[in-house]
Design an enzyme around this catalytic site. Structure first.
Site, PDB file in Angstrom:
ATOM      1  N   ASN A   1     -10.198  -0.449   0.335  1.00 13.86           N
ATOM      2  CA  ASN A   1      -8.745  -0.304   0.323  1.00 13.86           C
ATOM      3  C   ASN A   1      -8.222  -0.841  -1.014  1.00 13.86           C
ATOM      4  OD1 ASN A   1      -5.987  -0.549   0.634  1.00 13.86           O
ATOM      5  ND2 ASN A   1      -6.077  -1.460   2.683  1.00 13.86           N
TER       6      ASN A   1
ATOM      7  N   HIS B   1      -3.596   7.184   2.994  1.00 13.44           N
ATOM      8  CA  HIS B   1      -3.921   5.874   2.424  1.00 13.44           C
ATOM      9  C   HIS B   1      -5.287   5.462   2.972  1.00 13.44           C
ATOM     10  CE1 HIS B   1      -4.056   1.785   1.341  1.00 13.44           C
ATOM     11  NE2 HIS B   1      -3.679   1.302   2.510  1.00 13.44           N
TER      12      HIS B   1
ATOM     13  N   CYS C   1       0.811  -1.232   0.000  1.00 10.41           N
ATOM     14  CA  CYS C   1       0.000   0.000   0.000  1.00 10.41           C
ATOM     15  C   CYS C   1       0.839   1.274   0.000  1.00 10.41           C
ATOM     16  CB  CYS C   1      -0.951   0.000   1.185  1.00 10.41           C
ATOM     17  SG  CYS C   1      -1.972  -1.461   1.262  1.00 10.41           S
TER      18      CYS C   1
END
Ligand code: COA
Length: 316
Positions: free
Chosen positions: A272, A242, A114
């Site tokens: 996500n 994020h 990520c």
């Protein structure tokens, strides 16, 4: 001095929308639990005719168009991903062919989970300094729906597919993005098994420990970027986090007293999307007219590896 600024952004998400109610038909969960614990209401998953490279191509073309840059001006192309369609050729090589980038464009994939897009920007800033062409293309792109364990309600609810792209320019007189990146090798908290063990590849995660890691890491990383850039949080125009869990974002927002107009959450729509998450936010903010020439954006991310990263991104 010497650094990059973003000239244009683009994004692409698959057509097919998967709601929390859809997931509740597969595992024992419900919309209320998912929404309150994560902030996620739906996510996009690739269906027939869509794949990693089709998402990358559309996002990159749109970023090039917005930046007003031709493919032949690109010196470096980095695709941050953990879910390319193929291991070889790299997604960046296939993308080079799709976009018609020159043969001497440095094209490669980068896996920092990520944190990948921020690792990509940092790497791009270093590489463009030495490149004969001063424009670069950084993507974060994922098809995480391929590696979901539909028997694990703690993870299958969280992830979505998508791609975000940024065209950046390097100039000697521009400041650096003050990137901070970090890695702590650990395969207990978050892991996708590979060929060595022969296990099926899917996301395995200790959610509670990852949550704790994120809550500690995000502010530490933000502080480090601010110190490196020599500014305070008040000097930042926008904060881009994020999008892993709305509660993690809310804790950082609370800690830094960030007013609502200075940050943005799109986790409700996309879940996500790992490396794609930060460039998806940047691209939406640009389209919403919230990012202008001169805007200073503090972006921060964390993920499997473990990895983390932050940068003060300016727009040209
Ligand atoms: N629906 C309903 N109940 C669920 C559920 C679901 N989808 N998933 C877990 N539960 C249950 C658990 O079984 C547990 O039940 P129990 O108390 O009877 O044992 C209870 O809910 C609490 O589980 P827990 O895992 O402690 O929940 P949580 O509040 O930590 O939320 C996450 C779980 C995954 C949402 C949260 O830990 C998280 O977001 N972690 C960070 C993940 C992340 O950011 N990952 C990406 C890194 S880039």
């Amino acid at each position: 001095m010497s650094g990059i600024k973003i000239r244009g952004t683009g994004r692409c998400v698959p057509q097919h929308v998967v709601t929390n109610d859809d997931i509740a038909k597969i595992v024992e969960t419900n919309d209320e639990w998912i929404t309150t614990r994560t902030g996620i209401r739906r996510r996009h998953h690739c269906a027939d005719g869509e794949n990693h490279i089709s998402l990358c191509t559309q996002a990159a073309q749109s970023a090039l168009e917005k930046a007003g840059i031709r493919p032949e001006e690109i010196g470096v192309c980095i695709v941050a991903t953990l879910t390319p369609d193929e291991l070889v050729p790299a997604a960046a090589c296939t993308l080079q062919q799709k976009l018609g980038l020159p043969e001497d464009t440095l094209c490669f994939d980068l896996n920092a989970a990520c944190s990948g897009f921020l690792f990509g920007l940092h790497t791009m800033e270093c590489l463009l300094a030495a490149s004969p062409r001063k424009f670069g293309l950084v993507l974060g792109a994922e098809v995480l729906s391929r590696i979901l364990n539909w028997e694990d309600r703690g993870t299958c609810i969280l992830f979505g597919d998508g791609a975000g792209a940024a065209v950046v320019e390097w100039r000697a007189e521009w400041p650096s993005i003050s990137a901070v990146v970090g890695t702590r090798g650990d395969n207990n908290l978050l892991r996708v098994a590979g060929v060595e063990t022969g296990e099926r590849s899917y996301i395995q995660m200790d959610g509670t420990k990852v949550f704790k890691f994120a809550v500690e890491t995000v502010p530490r990383c933000m502080d480090q970027v601010l110190t490196k850039a020599g500014i305070t949080a008040e000097d930042v125009d926008l904060f881009v986090f994020h999008q892993a869990n709305a509660r993690i974002i809310d804790l950082a927002v609370h800690k830094y007293h960030i007013p609502p107009e200075k940050y943005y959450k799109n986790i409700a729509k996309y879940g996500n999307t790992s490396a794609a998450s930060i460039p998806l936010v940047l691209s939406e903010l640009q389209d919403l007219g919230k990012i202008h020439s001169g805007s200073r954006v503090l972006a921060v991310g964390f993920g499997g590896g473990l990895t983390w990263g932050g940068a003060l991104i300016e727009f040209a």
